[in-house]
Scaffold this active site. Structure first.
Site, mmCIF file in Angstrom:
data_model
loop_
_atom_site.group_PDB
_atom_site.id
_atom_site.type_symbol
_atom_site.label_atom_id
_atom_site.label_comp_id
_atom_site.label_asym_id
_atom_site.label_seq_id
_atom_site.Cartn_x
_atom_site.Cartn_y
_atom_site.Cartn_z
ATOM 1 N N ASN A 11 0.820 -1.017 -0.089
ATOM 2 C CA ASN A 11 0.053 -0.095 -0.014
ATOM 3 C C ASN A 11 0.844 1.311 -0.034
ATOM 4 O OD1 ASN A 11 -1.941 2.079 0.469
ATOM 5 N ND2 ASN A 11 -2.332 1.241 2.545
ATOM 6 N N LYS A 13 0.188 4.184 -0.263
ATOM 7 C CA LYS A 13 -0.690 5.628 0.475
ATOM 8 C C LYS A 13 -0.112 6.616 -0.701
ATOM 9 C CE LYS A 13 0.212 3.119 4.703
ATOM 10 N NZ LYS A 13 0.362 3.413 6.216
ATOM 11 N N GLU A 171 -5.050 -4.839 10.588
ATOM 12 C CA GLU A 171 -4.334 -3.808 10.847
ATOM 13 C C GLU A 171 -4.649 -3.231 12.172
ATOM 14 O OE1 GLU A 171 -2.043 -2.884 6.931
ATOM 15 O OE2 GLU A 171 -3.786 -1.611 7.161
ATOM 16 N N SER A 217 3.577 -2.275 10.280
ATOM 17 C CA SER A 217 4.912 -2.505 10.638
ATOM 18 C C SER A 217 5.606 -3.759 9.928
ATOM 19 C CB SER A 217 5.489 -1.952 11.897
ATOM 20 O OG SER A 217 4.985 -0.730 12.243
HETATM 21 P P1 PGA Z 1 3.262 0.024 7.359
HETATM 22 O O1 PGA Z 1 1.690 0.295 6.968
HETATM 23 O O2 PGA Z 1 3.548 -1.071 6.958
HETATM 24 O O3 PGA Z 1 3.920 1.438 6.972
HETATM 25 O O4 PGA Z 1 3.047 -0.004 8.848
HETATM 26 C C1 PGA Z 1 0.813 -0.697 6.810
HETATM 27 C C2 PGA Z 1 -0.635 -0.525 6.289
HETATM 28 O O5 PGA Z 1 -0.963 0.921 6.510
HETATM 29 O O6 PGA Z 1 -1.423 -0.946 5.304
#
Ligand code: PGA
Length: 254
Positions: A11, A13, A171, A217
């Site tokens: 993802n 973002k 999540e 994470s």
């Molecule tokens: P992250 O994000 O791996 O940077 O913690 C996970 C997500 O929001 O899907």
């Protein structure tokens, strides 16, 4: 026991321009990453920004390209939104729904998610539905209550025949982008709990076949532990999916 495929989903973002997307695509093509993953029984997907969907689709060979959201309506006065028809036109048939950042910053509710998921499923899309408790809810021991209501409402009034196109990503909000990843025991416990809710809502077949991911994470150093859990079928990865080398390392370490 049913053997389910593994899904590794990035993802992005609000990261990566179109030119970044082209460089990433070239790198994963050079690694032959989709084939390497497929030989290990892993499906690879990435959700870039809307602007990069078409570029990623055209440039990254064999990769599943997913939207990060979509509107429930087919068209209309919904400034900044995009519809399933717009995604379909560029060959995108997956969308993430209910990411905690949409819930936190834009007030998205479980009911909003339900409307969107229904639209996606009616259009033969795969919906990746994100659920997870906040840090306060975790501290107050409310994780399972929160998950139950998010899953029940988000997937209400959906036919079992369509539920097979749902992926759920657990999540915990406190683990997203914080480096504070949940333990593999928590991930297994909640993913197995989600599977039991799905069995109650639909049936054993839907529950046995549904892909349930952990996210928060996830890094090349810890992905193996999660994927070794019997009810964790993959990972939804933010930060560690942004660089091709790191995305490859995630695949290598599964
Ligand atoms: P992250 O994000 O791996 O940077 O913690 C996970 C997500 O929001 O899907």
């Amino acid at each position: 026991m049913v053997s389910r495929k593994k899904l590794l989903m990035g993802n992005w973002k609000m990261n990566h321009t179109i030119s970044d997307t082209i460089s990433f695509s070239k790198a994963i093509n050079d690694f032959n990453l989709v084939d390497v993953a497929s030989k290990k029984g892993i499906i690879l997907a990435i959700a870039p920004t809307y602007l990069s969907l078409d570029t990623l689709k055209k440039n990254a060979k064999g990769l599943i390209v997913s939207s990060q959201d979509c509107h429930y309506a087919s068209h209309g006065a919904f400034t900044s939104s995009i519809s399933v028809d717009m995604l379909k036109e560029i060959g995108v048939t997956w969308s993430i729904i209910g990411h905690s950042e949409k819930r936190q910053y834009e007030g998205e509710t479980d009911l909003d998610c339900n409307r969107k998921i229904k639209t996606l499923l009616d259009n033969d899309f795969t919906a990746v539905y994100c659920v997870g408790e906040t840090s306060k809810e975790y501290d107050d021991n409310l994780t399972k209550d929160v998950i139950l209501s998010q899953v029940r409402t988000g997937l209400q009034n959906i036919d079992s025949s369509k539920a097979k196109n749902v992926v759920i990503a657990y999540e915990p909000v406190w683990s997203i982008g914080t480096g504070k990843n949940a333990s593999k025991e928590i991930a297994q416990d909640i993913c197995s709990y989600i599977r039991s809710i799905i069995k109650d809502m639909f049936n054993k077949d839907v529950a046995d076949n549904m892909l349930i991911l952990y996210g928060g994470s996830v890094k090349p150093e810890n992905i193996h532990d999660y994927l070794a859990c019997s009810d964790v079928d993959g990972a939804l990865v933010g930060g560690a999916s942004l660089k091709a080398d790191s995305f490859k390392a995630l695949v290598d370490n599964i």
